[in-house]
Scaffold this active site. Structure first.
Site, PDB file in Angstrom:
ATOM      1  N   TYR A 171       0.908  -1.297  -0.104  1.00 13.98           N
ATOM      2  CA  TYR A 171      -0.099  -0.031   0.025  1.00 13.98           C
ATOM      3  C   TYR A 171       0.931   1.193   0.053  1.00 13.98           C
ATOM      4  O   TYR A 171       0.537   2.126  -0.704  1.00 13.98           O
ATOM      5  CB  TYR A 171      -1.013  -0.037   1.499  1.00 13.98           C
ATOM      6  N   LYS A 175       0.794   4.246  -2.918  1.00 15.34           N
ATOM      7  CA  LYS A 175       0.720   5.620  -2.591  1.00 15.34           C
ATOM      8  C   LYS A 175       1.583   6.404  -2.935  1.00 15.34           C
ATOM      9  O   LYS A 175       1.581   7.666  -3.068  1.00 15.34           O
ATOM     10  CB  LYS A 175       0.260   5.718  -0.903  1.00 15.34           C
TER      11      LYS A 175
END
Length: 293
Positions: A171, A175
């Protein structure tokens, strides 16, 4: 109803629940016509029979606004193009793209499977690229035809992508990629009247409830006024920025920038690197701690 976004057309991805839902309602409240995109998947990105986007559209319409459902998988290149075309065909154009869709499959790095890595990178990073690519092509064509639009893109990064987060390597990487994509898109699309910014929202959602103590976290809707302003024509001078939002606090994030430097005469000798680099590290500010450390 505020007129901040009156007559403007927006797409919000992942808008069936949580932060995306709050964005769609806020943009509509300020007068935007909204394509409410949601693929209807679980927190882990698995298919469900739920259709939360229909509920959001119904809520917007009940308040006197205009909205339409879109069920595209935003990381499907062709489906993302169809989503952009839906906005244009339904509402006569496109002015705002809010890339928000995503899910998590949190694991410590050494426990992460290839399938988990690919799935998270796909929905977050490719799921930002595909809609942005097709919207950008539309705005470029409009500008070349003398119909330049005051277009706005708001991407969704995260503190995990900016500072890192234990147990969220995949993640965090996705991002961080979105933050980099934002900078490049802002530089490339500015000539066509497009601004591109990103937010790093903090909120109690399905994605955070399993990973953190969310009892004191802000609500999803606390992020949306910043998105509404960035989507407005007033924000024409703001681009290439990442803004963290935590309730009533907004922070302009400073990304990678050149720090202290040293120059050798020609190629460095390995024996000289250690002392030189340690001196530079002592002069440089200490990095912020990774979340969870």
């Amino acid at each position: 109803m505020s007129k901040l976004l009156e007559g403007r057309v927006a797409i919000v991805t992942g808008a069936g629940r949580g932060i995306g839902r709050a964005h769609a309602l806020e943009l509509a409240r300020h007068g935007a016509k909204v394509v409410v995109n949601d693929y209807g998947v679980s927190l882990a990105g698995e298919g469900t029979t739920e259709t939360p986007a229909h509920d959001v559209v119904a809520e917007i319409q009940a308040r006197g606004g205009e909205a339409v459902v879109n069920g595209a998988d935003v990381a499907d290149f062709a489906a993302a193009e169809d989503m952009v075309r839906l906005a244009i065909d339904t509402f006569g154009g496109l002015d705002i793209l809010v890339n928000n869709a995503g899910f998590v499959r949190d694991r410590m790095l050494v426990n992460t499977s290839e399938e988990e890595w690919d799935a998270v990178i796909r929905v977050h990073l490719k799921g930002h690229f595909a809609p942005l690519r097709h919207a950008g092509a539309y705005w470029r064509a409009e500008a070349k035809e003398g119909r330049q639009r005051a277009a706005r893109v708001i991407n969704t990064s995260s503190g995990a992508g900016l500072q890192g987060s234990i147990g969220q390597a995949t993640y965090s990487a996705a991002k961080a990629g979105i933050a980099g994509l934002t900078l490049v898109a802002a530089a490339e699309l500015g000539r066509y009247g497009v601004t591109v910014n990103a937010i790093a929202p903090v909120a109690k959602t399905r994605m955070t409830e399993g990973a953190f103590d969310t009892s004191a976290m802000p609500l999803p809707e606390d992020n949306s006024p910043v998105v509404a302003w960035l989507a407005s024509e007033e924000a024409a001078d703001v681009t290439g920025r990442v803004i963290e939002i935590e309730g009533g606090k907004v922070t302009v994030e400073n990304g990678w920038s050149h720090g202290p430097a040293a120059t050798a005469e020609g190629r460095w000798d390995a024996s000289e690197v250690g002392p030189a680099l340690r001196k530079l590290l002592a002069e440089a500010p200490a990095p912020e701690q990774v979340y969870g450390t």
